[in-house]
Design a protein around this motif. Sequence first.
Motif, PDB file in Angstrom:
ATOM      1  N   UNK A  67       0.837  -1.190   0.000  1.00 45.08           N
ATOM      2  CA  UNK A  67       0.000   0.000   0.000  1.00 45.08           C
ATOM      3  C   UNK A  67       0.871   1.239   0.000  1.00 45.08           C
ATOM      4  N   UNK A  68       0.311   2.291  -0.537  1.00 44.33           N
ATOM      5  CA  UNK A  68       0.907   3.617  -0.489  1.00 44.33           C
ATOM      6  C   UNK A  68      -0.044   4.481   0.303  1.00 44.33           C
ATOM      7  N   UNK A  69       0.435   5.596   0.781  1.00 44.26           N
ATOM      8  CA  UNK A  69      -0.428   6.454   1.572  1.00 44.26           C
ATOM      9  C   UNK A  69       0.066   7.874   1.623  1.00 44.26           C
ATOM     10  N   UNK A  70      -0.761   8.703   2.235  1.00 45.93           N
ATOM     11  CA  UNK A  70      -0.468  10.139   2.318  1.00 45.93           C
ATOM     12  C   UNK A  70      -1.243  10.711   3.486  1.00 45.93           C
ATOM     13  N   UNK A  71      -0.695  11.751   4.086  1.00 42.38           N
ATOM     14  CA  UNK A  71      -1.385  12.505   5.117  1.00 42.38           C
ATOM     15  C   UNK A  71      -0.932  13.952   5.044  1.00 42.38           C
ATOM     16  N   UNK A  72      -1.793  14.835   5.525  1.00 37.32           N
ATOM     17  CA  UNK A  72      -1.425  16.242   5.575  1.00 37.32           C
ATOM     18  C   UNK A  72      -0.661  16.585   6.855  1.00 37.32           C
ATOM     19  N   UNK A  73      -0.480  15.627   7.752  1.00 37.70           N
ATOM     20  CA  UNK A  73       0.270  15.830   8.994  1.00 37.70           C
ATOM     21  C   UNK A  73       1.595  15.061   8.901  1.00 37.70           C
ATOM     22  N   UNK A  74       2.690  15.714   9.218  1.00 39.73           N
ATOM     23  CA  UNK A  74       4.014  15.101   9.061  1.00 39.73           C
ATOM     24  C   UNK A  74       4.188  13.832   9.899  1.00 39.73           C
ATOM     25  N   UNK A  75       3.757  13.860  11.147  1.00 38.51           N
ATOM     26  CA  UNK A  75       3.937  12.676  11.987  1.00 38.51           C
ATOM     27  C   UNK A  75       3.081  11.521  11.480  1.00 38.51           C
ATOM     28  N   UNK A  76       1.895  11.811  10.991  1.00 33.66           N
ATOM     29  CA  UNK A  76       1.023  10.755  10.472  1.00 33.66           C
ATOM     30  C   UNK A  76       1.603  10.191   9.182  1.00 33.66           C
ATOM     31  N   UNK A  77       2.155  11.056   8.359  1.00 35.52           N
ATOM     32  CA  UNK A  77       2.829  10.590   7.145  1.00 35.52           C
ATOM     33  C   UNK A  77       3.965   9.628   7.530  1.00 35.52           C
ATOM     34  N   UNK A  78       4.674   9.958   8.606  1.00 34.62           N
ATOM     35  CA  UNK A  78       5.720   9.079   9.100  1.00 34.62           C
ATOM     36  C   UNK A  78       5.172   7.755   9.605  1.00 34.62           C
ATOM     37  N   UNK A  79       4.037   7.809  10.284  1.00 33.08           N
ATOM     38  CA  UNK A  79       3.401   6.574  10.758  1.00 33.08           C
ATOM     39  C   UNK A  79       2.975   5.698   9.583  1.00 33.08           C
TER      40      UNK A  79
END
Length: 136
Positions: A67-79
């Motif tokens: 899977x690939x993913x994305x978030x607008x929050x840096x820590x969540x993107x890291x998670x």
Amino acid sequence: MASAAFEEIVEDFEFLEDWEDRYRHVIEQGKAMAPLDDALKVPATKVDGCASQVWLHPTIENGVFHFDGESDAMIVRGLIAVLRALYNGLSIAEVLQVDARAEMGRLGLNEHLSAQRSNGLTAMVQRIRETAAAAA
């Protein structure tokens, strides 16, 4: 059960003395991840239950989960990057066997995430498990 990529993250975390260094390392993992194509940021890939905007785009080829993913929050993107290391490349059966809470606990993440981030992480893991279960 975790992938070799996740085991590398565990090893990296063993050398990081304090939580701030670990937090920065998680953020760096997210920065190193390729961005998700905007065309994949649709309601079907959006994860509910997260305080920030989160999209996960799973693919299964020859029984192997990615899977690939994305978030607008840096820590969540890291998670998301850490979860990718945990799950990508596993078979569907292996994905369903992963105890994500225990594996993330090896990184010390469980006790250092806010309640909202912890709930979001749980929602992401649930989406991954639901996708694998549907493919099984």
